[in-house]
Design a protein around this motif. Structure first.
Motif, PDB file in Angstrom:
ATOM      1  N   LYS A   1       0.747  -1.171   0.002  1.00  0.00           N
ATOM      2  CA  LYS A   1      -0.091  -0.137   0.101  1.00  0.00           C
ATOM      3  C   LYS A   1       0.779   1.150  -0.109  1.00  0.00           C
ATOM      4  O   LYS A   1       0.279   2.257  -0.477  1.00  0.00           O
ATOM      5  N   LYS A   2       1.987   1.309   0.671  1.00  0.00           N
ATOM      6  CA  LYS A   2       2.771   2.398   0.721  1.00  0.00           C
ATOM      7  C   LYS A   2       3.266   3.031  -0.644  1.00  0.00           C
ATOM      8  O   LYS A   2       3.441   4.226  -0.853  1.00  0.00           O
ATOM      9  N   TYR A   3       3.239   2.162  -1.550  1.00  0.00           N
ATOM     10  CA  TYR A   3       3.824   2.607  -2.976  1.00  0.00           C
ATOM     11  C   TYR A   3       2.412   3.229  -3.643  1.00  0.00           C
ATOM     12  O   TYR A   3       2.490   3.963  -4.734  1.00  0.00           O
ATOM     13  N   GLN A   4       1.207   3.152  -3.250  1.00  0.00           N
ATOM     14  CA  GLN A   4      -0.007   3.439  -3.997  1.00  0.00           C
ATOM     15  C   GLN A   4      -0.432   4.984  -3.700  1.00  0.00           C
ATOM     16  O   GLN A   4      -1.060   5.615  -4.467  1.00  0.00           O
ATOM     17  N   ASP A   5       0.177   5.403  -2.656  1.00  0.00           N
ATOM     18  CA  ASP A   5      -0.147   6.698  -2.214  1.00  0.00           C
ATOM     19  C   ASP A   5       0.940   7.605  -2.112  1.00  0.00           C
ATOM     20  O   ASP A   5       2.219   7.443  -1.660  1.00  0.00           O
ATOM     21  N   PRO A   6       0.849   8.842  -2.765  1.00  0.00           N
ATOM     22  CA  PRO A   6       2.093   9.677  -2.854  1.00  0.00           C
ATOM     23  C   PRO A   6       2.392  10.275  -1.722  1.00  0.00           C
ATOM     24  O   PRO A   6       3.572  10.983  -1.528  1.00  0.00           O
ATOM     25  N   GLY A   7       1.602  10.410  -0.689  1.00  0.00           N
ATOM     26  CA  GLY A   7       1.935  10.950   0.552  1.00  0.00           C
ATOM     27  C   GLY A   7       2.789   9.913   1.492  1.00  0.00           C
ATOM     28  O   GLY A   7       3.465  10.328   2.328  1.00  0.00           O
ATOM     29  N   THR A   8       2.867   8.357   1.084  1.00  0.00           N
ATOM     30  CA  THR A   8       3.774   7.412   1.557  1.00  0.00           C
ATOM     31  C   THR A   8       4.698   6.750   0.730  1.00  0.00           C
ATOM     32  O   THR A   8       5.687   6.129   1.373  1.00  0.00           O
ATOM     33  N   SER A   9       4.455   7.225  -0.437  1.00  0.00           N
ATOM     34  CA  SER A   9       5.501   6.347  -1.406  1.00  0.00           C
ATOM     35  C   SER A   9       7.032   6.928  -1.243  1.00  0.00           C
ATOM     36  O   SER A   9       7.201   8.107  -1.034  1.00  0.00           O
ATOM     37  N   THR A  10       7.923   6.149  -1.317  1.00  0.00           N
ATOM     38  CA  THR A  10       9.446   6.316  -1.408  1.00  0.00           C
ATOM     39  C   THR A  10      10.102   6.551  -2.618  1.00  0.00           C
ATOM     40  O   THR A  10      11.226   6.746  -2.710  1.00  0.00           O
ATOM     41  N   VAL A  11       9.161   6.347  -3.596  1.00  0.00           N
ATOM     42  CA  VAL A  11       9.584   6.468  -5.094  1.00  0.00           C
ATOM     43  C   VAL A  11       9.594   7.957  -5.445  1.00  0.00           C
ATOM     44  O   VAL A  11       8.625   8.374  -5.786  1.00  0.00           O
ATOM     45  N   LEU A  12      11.052   8.369  -5.376  1.00  0.00           N
ATOM     46  CA  LEU A  12      11.146  10.015  -5.660  1.00  0.00           C
ATOM     47  C   LEU A  12      11.921  10.039  -7.062  1.00  0.00           C
ATOM     48  O   LEU A  12      12.777   9.016  -7.286  1.00  0.00           O
ATOM     49  N   ILE A  13      11.381  11.011  -7.927  1.00  0.00           N
ATOM     50  CA  ILE A  13      11.986  10.963  -9.445  1.00  0.00           C
ATOM     51  C   ILE A  13      12.340  12.514  -9.622  1.00  0.00           C
ATOM     52  O   ILE A  13      11.507  13.278  -9.493  1.00  0.00           O
ATOM     53  N   SER A  14      13.542  12.739  -9.875  1.00  0.00           N
ATOM     54  CA  SER A  14      14.149  13.865 -10.668  1.00  0.00           C
ATOM     55  C   SER A  14      14.053  14.112 -11.933  1.00  0.00           C
ATOM     56  O   SER A  14      14.756  13.312 -12.640  1.00  0.00           O
ATOM     57  N   VAL A  15      13.626  15.024 -12.333  1.00  0.00           N
ATOM     58  CA  VAL A  15      13.456  15.145 -13.984  1.00  0.00           C
ATOM     59  C   VAL A  15      14.254  16.569 -14.395  1.00  0.00           C
ATOM     60  O   VAL A  15      13.945  17.583 -13.866  1.00  0.00           O
ATOM     61  N   LYS A  16      15.228  16.288 -15.007  1.00  0.00           N
ATOM     62  CA  LYS A  16      16.129  17.337 -15.470  1.00  0.00           C
ATOM     63  C   LYS A  16      15.889  17.666 -17.075  1.00  0.00           C
ATOM     64  O   LYS A  16      15.383  16.934 -17.750  1.00  0.00           O
ATOM     65  N   PRO A  17      16.153  18.845 -17.295  1.00  0.00           N
ATOM     66  CA  PRO A  17      15.932  19.206 -18.908  1.00  0.00           C
ATOM     67  C   PRO A  17      16.793  18.319 -19.658  1.00  0.00           C
ATOM     68  O   PRO A  17      17.845  17.770 -19.184  1.00  0.00           O
TER      69      PRO A  17
END
Length: 164
Positions: free
Chosen positions: A136-152
């Protein structure tokens, strides 16, 4: 791991299917008419990656990227950015614009909410989906630990390995 100012809780129901996951995306940005604005498409950077769970590709998983914005609140970000994972675990991000979708995401910091359900009858396109396969932790943006950084420019993300 980055922290967010406040925890965000989304309501989940047992009846929500992966297609419903994306209907929410469209509801967040509304229905657009006419042509896409040049600014919507000009600032998008291609984003590709691979995602696995317990070492296996998450074929058919759906990702929605929530823009962390200035204050780190993933619920304030628009436009909606999404991806569907292919058979080899790879995905390519698309952003919903006023006239459909466009490849890429605008540069910034995102948290990914991920849902993965397999069809009960794999050869039937109308099949109902089975139970959620990810914690469940991955389904909610408030608890997800998957952070993605988008650069130009083109973004090839490091493989994302989800764990129980």
């Amino acid at each position: 791991m980055k922290t967010r100012g406040k925890e965000i809780r989304l309501r989940h129901t047992g009846l929500m299917k992966a297609t419903g996951f994306f209907l929410l995306s469209f509801a967040l940005v509304g229905c657009g008419f006419g042509t896409s604005k040049p600014s919507e498409l000009h600032n998008l950077a291609p984003v590709v990656g691979r995602i696995t769970f317990k070492g296996q590709p998450t074929t058919g998983a759906e990702l929605i990227l929530f823009d962390m914005g200035v204050d780190g609140d993933p619920t304030s970000g628009t436009p909606v950015t999404k991806a569907t994972v292919g058979g080899d675990g790879k995905f390519s991000v698309q952003t919903i614009v006023s006239k459909g979708t466009a490849n890429g995401a605008k540069p910034g910091e995102y948290v990914a909410a991920i849902s993965w359900k397999k069809p009960l009858r794999p050869n039937d396109q109308e099949s109902d989906l089975g139970p959620e396969l990810l914690p469940k932790k991955y389904q909610d943006p408030g608890t997800s630990t998957v952070l993605i950084s988008v650069k130009p420019g083109r973004n090839e993300l490091e493989p994302i390995e989800l764990n129980p």
